[in-house]
Design a protein around this motif. Structure first.
Motif, PDB file in Angstrom:
ATOM      1  N   ALA A 123      -9.831  -4.982   3.139  1.00 21.57           N
ATOM      2  CA  ALA A 123      -8.806  -4.329   3.957  1.00 21.57           C
ATOM      3  C   ALA A 123      -8.515  -2.920   3.442  1.00 21.57           C
ATOM      4  O   ALA A 123      -8.450  -2.690   2.227  1.00 21.57           O
ATOM      5  N   PRO A 124      -8.310  -1.962   4.340  1.00 20.38           N
ATOM      6  CA  PRO A 124      -7.890  -0.626   3.912  1.00 20.38           C
ATOM      7  C   PRO A 124      -6.443  -0.657   3.433  1.00 20.38           C
ATOM      8  O   PRO A 124      -5.728  -1.632   3.647  1.00 20.38           O
ATOM      9  N   ARG A 125      -6.006   0.393   2.786  1.00 16.63           N
ATOM     10  CA  ARG A 125      -4.637   0.473   2.307  1.00 16.63           C
ATOM     11  C   ARG A 125      -3.749   1.113   3.356  1.00 16.63           C
ATOM     12  O   ARG A 125      -4.066   2.179   3.892  1.00 16.63           O
ATOM     13  N   GLY A 126      -2.651   0.453   3.638  1.00 15.41           N
ATOM     14  CA  GLY A 126      -1.693   0.975   4.601  1.00 15.41           C
ATOM     15  C   GLY A 126      -0.367   1.268   3.916  1.00 15.41           C
ATOM     16  O   GLY A 126      -0.297   1.392   2.689  1.00 15.41           O
ATOM     17  N   LYS A 127       0.686   1.354   4.692  1.00 14.90           N
ATOM     18  CA  LYS A 127       2.010   1.608   4.118  1.00 14.90           C
ATOM     19  C   LYS A 127       3.082   1.106   5.071  1.00 14.90           C
ATOM     20  O   LYS A 127       2.826   0.861   6.255  1.00 14.90           O
ATOM     21  N   ILE A 128       4.265   0.939   4.515  1.00 13.78           N
ATOM     22  CA  ILE A 128       5.439   0.568   5.300  1.00 13.78           C
ATOM     23  C   ILE A 128       6.363   1.772   5.294  1.00 13.78           C
ATOM     24  O   ILE A 128       6.710   2.298   4.230  1.00 13.78           O
ATOM     25  N   SER A 129       6.773   2.198   6.466  1.00 13.19           N
ATOM     26  CA  SER A 129       7.526   3.446   6.563  1.00 13.19           C
ATOM     27  C   SER A 129       9.014   3.272   6.238  1.00 13.19           C
ATOM     28  O   SER A 129       9.629   4.170   5.679  1.00 13.19           O
ATOM     29  N   ASN A 175      10.174  -8.612  -3.349  1.00 12.43           N
ATOM     30  CA  ASN A 175      11.549  -8.592  -3.842  1.00 12.43           C
ATOM     31  C   ASN A 175      12.539  -8.443  -2.691  1.00 12.43           C
ATOM     32  O   ASN A 175      13.614  -9.055  -2.689  1.00 12.43           O
ATOM     33  N   ALA A 176      12.187  -7.627  -1.706  1.00 13.93           N
ATOM     34  CA  ALA A 176      13.057  -7.437  -0.547  1.00 13.93           C
ATOM     35  C   ALA A 176      13.206  -8.736   0.241  1.00 13.93           C
ATOM     36  O   ALA A 176      14.305  -9.079   0.693  1.00 13.93           O
ATOM     37  N   VAL A 177      12.122  -9.459   0.413  1.00 10.58           N
ATOM     38  CA  VAL A 177      12.191 -10.745   1.112  1.00 10.58           C
ATOM     39  C   VAL A 177      13.088 -11.707   0.339  1.00 10.58           C
ATOM     40  O   VAL A 177      13.930 -12.408   0.917  1.00 10.58           O
ATOM     41  N   SER A 200       4.284  -9.971   7.728  1.00  8.42           N
ATOM     42  CA  SER A 200       4.301  -8.725   8.490  1.00  8.42           C
ATOM     43  C   SER A 200       4.145  -7.519   7.564  1.00  8.42           C
ATOM     44  O   SER A 200       3.374  -6.589   7.856  1.00  8.42           O
ATOM     45  N   GLY A 201       4.867  -7.536   6.443  1.00  8.88           N
ATOM     46  CA  GLY A 201       4.753  -6.433   5.496  1.00  8.88           C
ATOM     47  C   GLY A 201       3.377  -6.349   4.856  1.00  8.88           C
ATOM     48  O   GLY A 201       2.828  -5.258   4.691  1.00  8.88           O
ATOM     49  N   LEU A 202       2.804  -7.499   4.532  1.00  9.31           N
ATOM     50  CA  LEU A 202       1.469  -7.516   3.931  1.00  9.31           C
ATOM     51  C   LEU A 202       0.422  -6.982   4.901  1.00  9.31           C
ATOM     52  O   LEU A 202      -0.512  -6.274   4.505  1.00  9.31           O
ATOM     53  N   GLN A 203       0.587  -7.306   6.177  1.00 11.37           N
ATOM     54  CA  GLN A 203      -0.364  -6.816   7.177  1.00 11.37           C
ATOM     55  C   GLN A 203      -0.242  -5.311   7.387  1.00 11.37           C
ATOM     56  O   GLN A 203      -1.216  -4.657   7.787  1.00 11.37           O
ATOM     57  N   GLN A 204       0.927  -4.762   7.091  1.00 13.12           N
ATOM     58  CA  GLN A 204       1.071  -3.307   7.138  1.00 13.12           C
ATOM     59  C   GLN A 204       0.477  -2.652   5.896  1.00 13.12           C
ATOM     60  O   GLN A 204      -0.114  -1.576   5.974  1.00 13.12           O
ATOM     61  N   LEU A 205       0.635  -3.305   4.742  1.00 14.84           N
ATOM     62  CA  LEU A 205       0.113  -2.748   3.495  1.00 14.84           C
ATOM     63  C   LEU A 205      -1.393  -2.907   3.374  1.00 14.84           C
ATOM     64  O   LEU A 205      -2.050  -2.126   2.681  1.00 14.84           O
ATOM     65  N   ALA A 206      -1.929  -3.949   4.016  1.00 12.76           N
ATOM     66  CA  ALA A 206      -3.373  -4.201   3.968  1.00 12.76           C
ATOM     67  C   ALA A 206      -3.851  -4.569   5.368  1.00 12.76           C
ATOM     68  O   ALA A 206      -4.108  -5.739   5.662  1.00 12.76           O
ATOM     69  N   PRO A 207      -3.947  -3.579   6.275  1.00 11.69           N
ATOM     70  CA  PRO A 207      -4.323  -3.858   7.672  1.00 11.69           C
ATOM     71  C   PRO A 207      -5.651  -4.616   7.763  1.00 11.69           C
ATOM     72  O   PRO A 207      -6.630  -4.264   7.098  1.00 11.69           O
ATOM     73  N   GLY A 208      -5.651  -5.662   8.580  1.00  9.85           N
ATOM     74  CA  GLY A 208      -6.868  -6.443   8.760  1.00  9.85           C
ATOM     75  C   GLY A 208      -7.084  -7.528   7.728  1.00  9.85           C
ATOM     76  O   GLY A 208      -8.106  -8.229   7.761  1.00  9.85           O
ATOM     77  N   CYS A 209      -6.148  -7.692   6.808  1.00 14.37           N
ATOM     78  CA  CYS A 209      -6.294  -8.734   5.789  1.00 14.37           C
ATOM     79  C   CYS A 209      -6.268 -10.117   6.441  1.00 14.37           C
ATOM     80  O   CYS A 209      -5.701 -10.311   7.519  1.00 14.37           O
ATOM     81  N   GLU A 210      -6.911 -11.075   5.802  1.00  8.80           N
ATOM     82  CA  GLU A 210      -6.907 -12.446   6.291  1.00  8.80           C
ATOM     83  C   GLU A 210      -5.766 -13.207   5.623  1.00  8.80           C
ATOM     84  O   GLU A 210      -5.585 -13.121   4.409  1.00  8.80           O
ATOM     85  N   VAL A 211      -4.998 -13.940   6.429  1.00  9.46           N
ATOM     86  CA  VAL A 211      -3.818 -14.638   5.931  1.00  9.46           C
ATOM     87  C   VAL A 211      -3.969 -16.137   6.169  1.00  9.46           C
ATOM     88  O   VAL A 211      -4.254 -16.566   7.290  1.00  9.46           O
ATOM     89  N   TYR A 212      -3.792 -16.919   5.117  1.00  4.03           N
ATOM     90  CA  TYR A 212      -3.843 -18.379   5.193  1.00  4.03           C
ATOM     91  C   TYR A 212      -2.474 -18.905   4.771  1.00  4.03           C
ATOM     92  O   TYR A 212      -2.035 -18.672   3.655  1.00  4.03           O
ATOM     93  N   ARG A 213      -1.829 -19.624   5.655  1.00  5.18           N
ATOM     94  CA  ARG A 213      -0.445 -20.023   5.440  1.00  5.18           C
ATOM     95  C   ARG A 213      -0.301 -21.535   5.546  1.00  5.18           C
ATOM     96  O   ARG A 213      -0.900 -22.165   6.423  1.00  5.18           O
TER      97      ARG A 213
END
Length: 227
Positions: A29-35, A103-105, A208-221
């Motif tokens: 995944a590329p690196r993203g950011k949360i505004s 930490n915010a969560v 949601s935050g992780l998907q912004q920080l690492a767009p396209g990442c695979e999530v297993y929940r």
């Protein structure tokens, strides 16, 4: 993907324990950011009272800690420790976007949240009662040392040692998660005094935050309960 194991002995200590495990594969995944200032907003929320279940939920965690011999006033659960710091200092200092996110969560939902480098694990994460001989890699006075949990202490561990002492009080250095990348594992831990839908909301905020920080990442929940 291998998900965590909860040993049956945990039911005697916290029969109402439930958690959400989130494994994130961000190696491609590329690196993203949360505004937005999600950490500052969470701190402000705590200062204005926080969620209505916060006091009851954190009190439940304190009671659980006493059941396995810990002293919650001295070594509180991670969510209580963060809340105390905000109440004392007004804000938490920023560490990095990833740590700030979980930490915010934790602050917004009064729930312990752990973040671990899953690539550093040997075998599956396991929540268990310690024998007291397990190795725990940590730092004291700037030096790397190996400690051992107390006999009967609830710990997270893998096949070669403890990764987090006193359930969610202190993470070890071997599996510490400091940056985005590779496989990252997160665990949100709750008791019955936290509404189940709030636990789901907390997990949604984290994902949601992780998907912004690492767009396209695979999530297993996966939801975890004691058997």
């Amino acid at each position: 993907m291998d998900f965590p194991v909860i040993d049956t002995d945990i039911k005697k200590i916290a029969p109402d324990f439930r958690a959400i495990s989130i494994l994130v594969d961000a190696k491609d995944a590329p690196r993203g950011k949360i505004s937005n200032d999600f950490l500052g907003e969470a701190c402000d929320f705590v200062r204005t009272g926080g969620p209505q279940w916060a006091d009851a939920h954190l009190a439940s965690w304190a009671e659980v800690y006493t059941r396995f011999g810990a002293k919650p006033n001295r070594t509180p659960c991670s969510a209580q420790a963060l809340k105390k710091r905000v109440e004392k200092d007004g804000r938490l200092p920023s560490i990095n976007p990833l740590v700030d996110l979980y930490n915010a969560v934790s602050l917004r939902f009064a729930v312990p949240v752990g973040g671990e480098n899953f690539d550093a694990y040997v075998g599956r994460p396991r929540l268990s009662v310690a024998a007291g001989t397990e190795a725990f890699d940590t730092v004291a006075n700037g030096d790397a040392i190996v400690e051992h949990p107390s006999t009967g202490e609830v710990v997270w561990r893998d096949d070669i040692g403890v990764t987090c002492r006193r359930w969610n009080w202190r993470q070890g250095t071997r599996t510490r998660l400091d940056s985005i990348g590779g496989r990252m594992w997160f665990i949100l831990e709750s008791l019955a005094t936290m509404p189940e839908e709030a636990l789901e909301e907390a997990a949604n905020m984290l994902v949601s935050g992780l998907q912004q920080l690492a767009p396209g990442c695979e999530v297993y929940r996966q939801k975890l309960v004691v058997a």
